[in-house]
Write an enzyme that holds these catalytic residues in place. Structure first.
Site, PDB file in Angstrom:
ATOM      1  N   HIS A 119       0.819  -1.211   0.000  1.00 45.72           N
ATOM      2  CA  HIS A 119       0.000   0.000   0.000  1.00 45.72           C
ATOM      3  C   HIS A 119       0.853   1.260   0.000  1.00 45.72           C
ATOM      4  CE1 HIS A 119      -3.552   2.470   0.937  1.00 45.72           C
ATOM      5  NE2 HIS A 119      -2.758   3.127   1.773  1.00 45.72           N
ATOM      6  N   ASN A 167      -2.555   7.577 -12.863  1.00 45.46           N
ATOM      7  CA  ASN A 167      -2.655   8.869 -12.209  1.00 45.46           C
ATOM      8  C   ASN A 167      -1.973   8.733 -10.856  1.00 45.46           C
ATOM      9  OD1 ASN A 167      -4.284   9.862 -14.299  1.00 45.46           O
ATOM     10  ND2 ASN A 167      -6.154   9.217 -13.266  1.00 45.46           N
ATOM     11  N   HIS A 211      -1.547   2.156  -8.266  1.00 47.36           N
ATOM     12  CA  HIS A 211      -2.390   1.478  -9.249  1.00 47.36           C
ATOM     13  C   HIS A 211      -2.548   2.358 -10.483  1.00 47.36           C
ATOM     14  CE1 HIS A 211      -5.392   4.255  -7.636  1.00 47.36           C
ATOM     15  NE2 HIS A 211      -6.199   3.942  -8.650  1.00 47.36           N
ATOM     16  N   GLN A 245      -5.013   2.341 -14.471  1.00 48.81           N
ATOM     17  CA  GLN A 245      -6.270   1.914 -15.063  1.00 48.81           C
ATOM     18  C   GLN A 245      -6.068   1.604 -16.546  1.00 48.81           C
ATOM     19  OE1 GLN A 245      -9.890   4.201 -13.744  1.00 48.81           O
ATOM     20  NE2 GLN A 245      -8.371   5.585 -12.852  1.00 48.81           N
TER      21      GLN A 245
END
Length: 351
Positions: free
Chosen positions: A126, A166, A179, A181
């Site tokens: 994370h 992003n 992450h 997309q």
């Protein structure tokens, strides 16, 4: 389990989340077992549509259901839906660890069988970041994006596949977990159409390839080149719009990520990390940025396109953001307060 293409190092394992969405694990080694999502989620119901703007000849996605999507949960990793599932924490990824994982977005910009939106988690950590991954893990991400590009290109109605990241609150990221997309657009995007039309006019006028000639000019001039490898060149474009903007071009004429060879993918992993490291040092602080993969459309004018990565940041000083005000937002005319040559020189120094 279905294997990815021969040029890939990734092993793909497919599964389903409890609401029917597809989830895919990508690992460097075999042996992955798909996790079981026991949340009992209801089927996803979305209300997105695309509407045509006749004045601009562009499509706009209307997706009101996204107003309720998860936004910067206050509990950090304990409330992050992209972290692995462990006792006491159930997430979108029903395994206790992962390398790279892809799943259908629960809050997609496109839905109802028109296009597709996927989330790509680069690491289970994370508190990590893409630029801190080792080269072999970045190579795994590249193989993942290539595999998803090939798969989404086969879906009915998908006309262009766009992988992107992003990064940073200033960009508007809703989840801090590292992450990206992937959008499978049901149309060719305005920026891509504009590039293709420029390439078409250039070919008629000169019989040359606009992307190839642009790359050759930058490599010959050298003033805006940031770094070069055997297969890739990174440079600040001559007419850069953003305070910090770097493009990565393959030396070979390549249409999309699936066309990259194994050596080109490995070389790209090294180059991508090199450029991100320089960008992180530019303002001596974590840099908000967008990493955008420009790929050829699925069917239209593929012969005119060339794969390239656009990396840019809205940060013009360590504490000031470049906002898109009147000229940029209303007229589409960018005004840049930096010079591409100065930015490139600074990035070369930071190597």
């Amino acid at each position: 389990m279905t294997q990815a293409p021969p040029t890939s190092t990734a092993r793909r394992t497919a599964g389903r989340l409890s609401d029917g969405r597809e989830i895919l694990w990508y690992d460097a080694a075999p042996g992955r077992v798909a996790g079981v999502d026991g949340r009992g989620l209801p089927q996803v119901h979305t209300v997105s549509e695309i509407r045509y703007d006749e004045l601009l000849d562009e499509w706009v996605a209307i997706a009101s259901h996204r107003q309720t999507r998860t936004f910067q949960p206050s509990g950090g990793a304990d409330q992050c839906p992209l972290c692995p599932t462990i006792p006491g924490r159930v997430t979108e990824v029903p395994t206790p660890d992962y390398e790279t994982v892809v799943f259908e977005n629960r809050f997609p910009s496109f839905s109802g069988g028109v296009g597709r939106c996927e989330v790509v988690c680069f690491t289970s950590d994370h508190y990590g970041r893409f630029g801190a991954l080792p080269p072999d893990r970045v190579r795994l991400v590249i193989d993942t994006l290539a595999d998803r590009t090939a798969a989404l290109s086969e879906l009915p109605g998908v006309e262009q596949v766009f992988p992107f990241e992003n990064r940073g609150a200033e960009i508007g990221v809703t989840l801090a977990h590292p992450h990206g997309q992937i959008y499978g657009y049901p149309f060719v995007t305005p920026r891509t159409r504009q590039q293709l039309e420029s390439a078409r006019r250039y070919r008629v006028r000169t019989r040359g390839d606009l992307y190839a000639d642009l790359l050759d000019r930058e490599r010959t001039d050298g003033a805006r080149v940031v770094a070069e490898t055997a297969h890739w060149t990174a440079f600040v474009p001559n007419a850069a719009r953003w305070p910090i903007e770097v493009h990565l071009y393959p030396h070979r004429d390549v249409r999309d990520l699936p066309e990259l060879t194994g050596p080109e993918r490995t070389d790209l992993a090294e180059m991508w990390l090199d450029v991100l490291a320089r960008l992180e040092l530019f303002h001596d602080r974590p840099l908000p940025y967008i990493a955008a993969w420009h790929q050829a459309p699925v069917r239209q004018d593929r012969h005119l396109a060339r794969l390239h990565l656009e990396l840019f940041s809205i940060l013009r000083t360590p504490t000031k953001i470049k906002y898109l005000a009147g000229s940029e937002s209303a007229m589409g005319v960018f005004i840049n307060d930096t010079t591409p040559e100065d930015v490139a020189a600074r990035l070369r120094e930071l190597g």
